[in-house]
Design a protein around this motif. Structure first.
Motif, short mmCIF file in Angstrom:
data_model
loop_
_atom_site.label_atom_id
_atom_site.label_comp_id
_atom_site.label_asym_id
_atom_site.label_seq_id
_atom_site.Cartn_x
_atom_site.Cartn_y
_atom_site.Cartn_z
N LYS A 25 34.97 46.23 32.21
CA LYS A 25 34.36 46.20 30.86
C LYS A 25 32.98 46.62 31.09
CE LYS A 25 36.36 42.28 30.36
NZ LYS A 25 36.89 41.00 29.82
N PRO A 26 32.31 46.99 29.55
CA PRO A 26 30.74 47.21 29.74
C PRO A 26 29.88 46.07 30.47
CG PRO A 26 31.90 47.81 27.56
CD PRO A 26 33.09 46.93 28.51
N ASP A 27 30.41 44.89 30.22
CA ASP A 27 29.67 43.94 30.89
C ASP A 27 29.92 43.75 32.49
OD1 ASP A 27 32.20 42.67 31.21
OD2 ASP A 27 31.70 40.91 30.04
N ARG A 28 30.81 44.59 33.01
CA ARG A 28 31.15 44.82 34.36
C ARG A 28 32.24 43.64 35.03
NH1 ARG A 28 30.68 49.55 34.70
NH2 ARG A 28 31.10 49.50 36.90
N SER A 29 32.54 43.08 34.07
CA SER A 29 33.66 41.93 34.48
C SER A 29 35.08 43.02 34.51
CB SER A 29 33.88 40.90 33.33
OG SER A 29 34.39 41.47 32.28
N MET A 30 36.03 42.22 35.12
CA MET A 30 37.14 43.28 35.46
C MET A 30 38.60 42.63 34.91
SD MET A 30 36.39 44.43 39.48
CE MET A 30 34.85 45.47 39.54
N ILE A 31 39.62 43.32 34.82
CA ILE A 31 40.91 42.93 34.64
C ILE A 31 41.66 43.76 35.68
CG2 ILE A 31 42.85 43.01 33.23
CD1 ILE A 31 41.02 42.59 30.77
N GLU A 76 37.00 36.91 41.85
CA GLU A 76 36.25 35.71 42.36
C GLU A 76 36.89 34.34 41.71
OE1 GLU A 76 32.21 36.27 41.59
OE2 GLU A 76 31.84 37.61 43.16
N GLY A 77 38.18 34.55 41.44
CA GLY A 77 39.03 33.32 40.95
C GLY A 77 38.76 33.17 39.54
N LYS A 78 38.29 34.07 38.76
CA LYS A 78 38.07 33.58 37.23
C LYS A 78 38.22 35.04 36.65
CE LYS A 78 34.22 30.68 37.95
NZ LYS A 78 32.94 30.45 37.65
N GLY A 79 39.59 34.66 35.64
CA GLY A 79 40.10 35.75 34.69
C GLY A 79 41.34 36.08 34.51
N GLU A 80 41.63 37.19 34.05
CA GLU A 80 43.28 37.55 33.96
C GLU A 80 43.69 38.78 34.66
OE1 GLU A 80 44.06 38.00 29.76
OE2 GLU A 80 43.69 35.86 29.30
N ILE A 81 44.86 38.49 35.27
CA ILE A 81 45.49 39.52 36.14
C ILE A 81 46.85 39.82 35.51
CG2 ILE A 81 44.31 39.35 38.10
CD1 ILE A 81 46.17 37.47 39.46
N PHE A 82 47.43 40.91 35.58
CA PHE A 82 48.56 41.64 34.99
C PHE A 82 49.50 42.13 35.96
CE2 PHE A 82 45.55 41.24 31.67
CZ PHE A 82 46.27 40.63 30.65
N LEU A 83 50.81 41.87 35.92
CA LEU A 83 51.81 42.16 36.54
C LEU A 83 52.69 43.07 35.67
CD1 LEU A 83 53.56 40.09 39.24
CD2 LEU A 83 52.76 42.24 39.70
N ILE A 84 52.92 44.29 35.89
CA ILE A 84 53.57 45.33 34.77
C ILE A 84 54.93 46.00 35.20
CG2 ILE A 84 53.28 47.55 33.56
CD1 ILE A 84 49.95 47.25 33.88
N TYR A 85 55.81 45.62 34.73
CA TYR A 85 57.28 45.97 35.01
C TYR A 85 57.86 47.06 33.79
CZ TYR A 85 57.18 42.18 38.46
OH TYR A 85 57.05 41.20 39.55
N PRO A 86 58.58 47.71 34.14
CA PRO A 86 59.34 48.75 33.06
C PRO A 86 60.20 47.88 32.20
CG PRO A 86 60.56 48.83 35.06
CD PRO A 86 59.23 48.15 35.56
N SER A 87 60.14 48.24 30.87
CA SER A 87 60.58 47.47 29.87
C SER A 87 62.16 47.94 29.80
CB SER A 87 60.19 47.83 28.43
OG SER A 87 60.72 47.21 27.42
N HIS A 88 62.87 47.03 29.61
CA HIS A 88 64.58 47.40 29.50
C HIS A 88 65.38 46.52 28.47
CE1 HIS A 88 65.84 44.02 32.27
NE2 HIS A 88 64.57 44.02 32.74
N ASP A 89 66.53 46.46 28.22
CA ASP A 89 67.20 45.44 27.40
C ASP A 89 66.88 44.29 27.26
OD1 ASP A 89 68.26 47.73 26.26
OD2 ASP A 89 70.42 47.51 27.18
N THR A 90 66.92 43.52 28.60
CA THR A 90 66.56 42.11 28.45
C THR A 90 65.12 41.88 28.81
OG1 THR A 90 67.31 42.02 31.04
CG2 THR A 90 69.03 41.68 29.25
N PHE A 91 64.20 42.84 29.07
CA PHE A 91 62.72 42.38 29.04
C PHE A 91 62.06 43.26 28.22
CE2 PHE A 91 58.88 42.95 31.90
CZ PHE A 91 58.38 41.89 31.42
N ASP A 92 61.93 43.14 26.92
CA ASP A 92 61.20 43.98 26.08
C ASP A 92 60.00 43.50 25.49
OD1 ASP A 92 62.53 42.32 24.55
OD2 ASP A 92 63.59 43.70 23.18
N LYS A 93 59.71 42.15 25.98
CA LYS A 93 58.50 41.50 25.26
C LYS A 93 57.65 40.71 26.47
CE LYS A 93 60.79 37.75 23.26
NZ LYS A 93 61.13 37.11 21.86
N PRO A 94 56.64 40.48 26.44
CA PRO A 94 55.77 39.46 27.67
C PRO A 94 56.19 38.51 27.62
CG PRO A 94 54.08 40.60 25.92
CD PRO A 94 55.59 40.80 25.15
#
Length: 435
Positions: A334-340, A375-393
């Motif tokens: 991000k512009p403030d150099r923080s990361m996701i 550094e142990g602070k923030g949000e991380i994301f695991l991304i899987y393909p959407s399908h019939d039984t997994f179509d929302k977070p």
């Protein structure tokens, strides 16, 4: 002979196994070849794309998470397609949909960006992947021929009856002491014989042994005639090294990209085996990662930076040496150099299983990314393909601590250009998306 199987499916040469296990039937010669390929693979190779197994007394070959086309020396080719996760469609429709989806995703993978964007017609014709790729190469060459092949100045040496170019003194003395009416000269001639044309001609000749589709065979013969004055490559490697596509050769980019793949064995992944049959295989993890990165790059706001395959952090330092490099698939700065941090996984999650079917190894991996890159602070994301039984977070985050949260979200894979991450308003990613 053409056989279609989905990833993690089974191949057999025993007809009985087709009914009991729903394995796909191939000839014994092809089965024996693929068996040899599987057994000859290095056991330490984590990217094995075939494995020999036994179920209910049947010897089987299981394809892994590589998709594309397997060739055998018998001339058979086996089409391996990704699973779509849709249970509401019949087998034939599943093949068409999966093939179309794969072709769309390959547009985002390296040299295969030249795959045509509209695959609907090809899918409706039930054209196997191999013939799709051959067709697209031939169509790109056909467009080139209609616009005209480019010639270039080619250096020539000859013993002529007239002087042109530069006289080669040593050869003149050696060859023409008696024939003083002749001149051994070096000169430039404007010829169609140039590396780009030779590479395309050689690729056309190679395809004669592979295409079985009548329309492809017809166009291939026509194009061979158009290149009749072009010689084949004496050395493919040398012609690739000498290749220059200048500003006036835009029409050559797609045919040359295809030709390189064809001449390189038709594949980013070569088959191992004494017969050295060709392959056209893609690791679905890499295909999915490239696809997500390409789509996400266009959907993020302009003032953020997306990095693929970051590799600046290591898990440990031992004796002042950094070890075990950590390479998350995607990092958004991000512009403030923080990361996701984001990581893609090509796997159809089964949310009915315990722990939501997420592997413990993946959680450990994300934990390491979160501590080393964030550094142990923030949000991380695991991304899987959407399908019939997994179509929302997944509704709740997986909390490594009060300050480090992991979200598991689906990515909609769509041939209708509606592909996108499916995120909630509470996710930090929401503020970084254009829409």
């Amino acid at each position: 002979m053409h056989t279609t199987v989905f990833e993690y499916g089974y191949l057999t040469c025993d007809k009985a196994a087709c009914g009991d296990i729903h394995a796909k039937l191939i000839s014994k010669a092809a089965f024996d070849y693929l068996k040899e390929v599987s057994l000859s693979a290095d056991e330490s190779d984590t990217n094995k794309y075939l494995s020999l197994t036994k179920r209910y007394g049947y010897e089987l070959i299981q394809v892994k998470n590589y998709v594309g086309v397997l060739f055998s020396p018998t001339g058979e080719h086996i089409e391996v397609l990704p699973k779509t996760g849709r249970k509401s469609i019949d087998a034939e429709q599943a093949v068409l949909e999966s093939r179309e989806m794969l072709l769309m995703m390959l547009q985002h993978l390296g040299s295969f960006r030249y795959v045509a964007s509209n695959q609907a017609d090809l899918a409706n014709k039930k054209m196997p992947l191999l013939e799709v790729f051959i067709s697209q190469f031939l169509q790109s060459v056909n467009r080139l021929v209609k616009r005209g092949l480019k010639s270039d100045y080619v250096s020539q040496e000859d013993n002529l009856y007239f002087h042109k170019g530069k006289l080669k003194v040593s050869q003149q003395i050696r060859l023409n002491v008696v024939n003083k009416h002749k001149f051994y000269v070096e000169y430039d001639e404007y010829l169609i014989d140039r590396p780009a044309n030779r590479l395309i001609k050689t690729a056309l000749l190679k395809l004669v042994n592979y295409t079985r589709l009548a329309t492809n065979q017809k166009l291939l013969r026509e194009l061979q005639f158009a290149f009749s004055d072009v010689p084949s490559c004496l050395s493919v490697k040398q012609d690739i090294n000498y290749l220059k596509l200048d500003r006036g050769m835009m029409d050559y980019h797609a045919p040359i990209a295809w030709a390189k793949l064809i001449l390189d064995g038709f594949s980013p992944l070569s088959m191992k085996g004494k017969d050295n049959a060709l392959s056209l295989l893609f690791p679905m993890e890499s295909v999915f990662e490239s696809y997500v990165a390409s789509v996400l790059r266009n959907q993020l706001v302009d003032d953020v930076e997306l990095t693929t395959q970051a590799a600046s952090k290591y898990l440990v330092t031992h004796n002042k040496q950094r070890q075990f490099q950590l390479k998350p698939d995607l990092i958004i700065t991000k512009p403030d150099r923080s990361m996701i941090v984001l990581d893609t996984k090509w796997k159809l999650l089964d949310l009915d299983k315990s722990h939501n079917d997420i592997s413990q190894a993946d959680l450990y991996q994300m934990f390491a990314y979160g501590h080393k890159y964030l550094e142990g602070k923030g949000e991380i994301f695991l991304i899987y393909p959407s399908h019939d039984t997994f179509d929302k977070p997944i509704e709740y985050s997986f909390d490594f601590s009060d300050s480090l949260k992991l979200w598991v979200i689906p990515f909609e894979v769509s041939t209708e250009k509606t592909h996108k991450l499916k995120i909630n308003d509470s996710h930090a990613l929401r503020k970084l998306m254009k829409n």
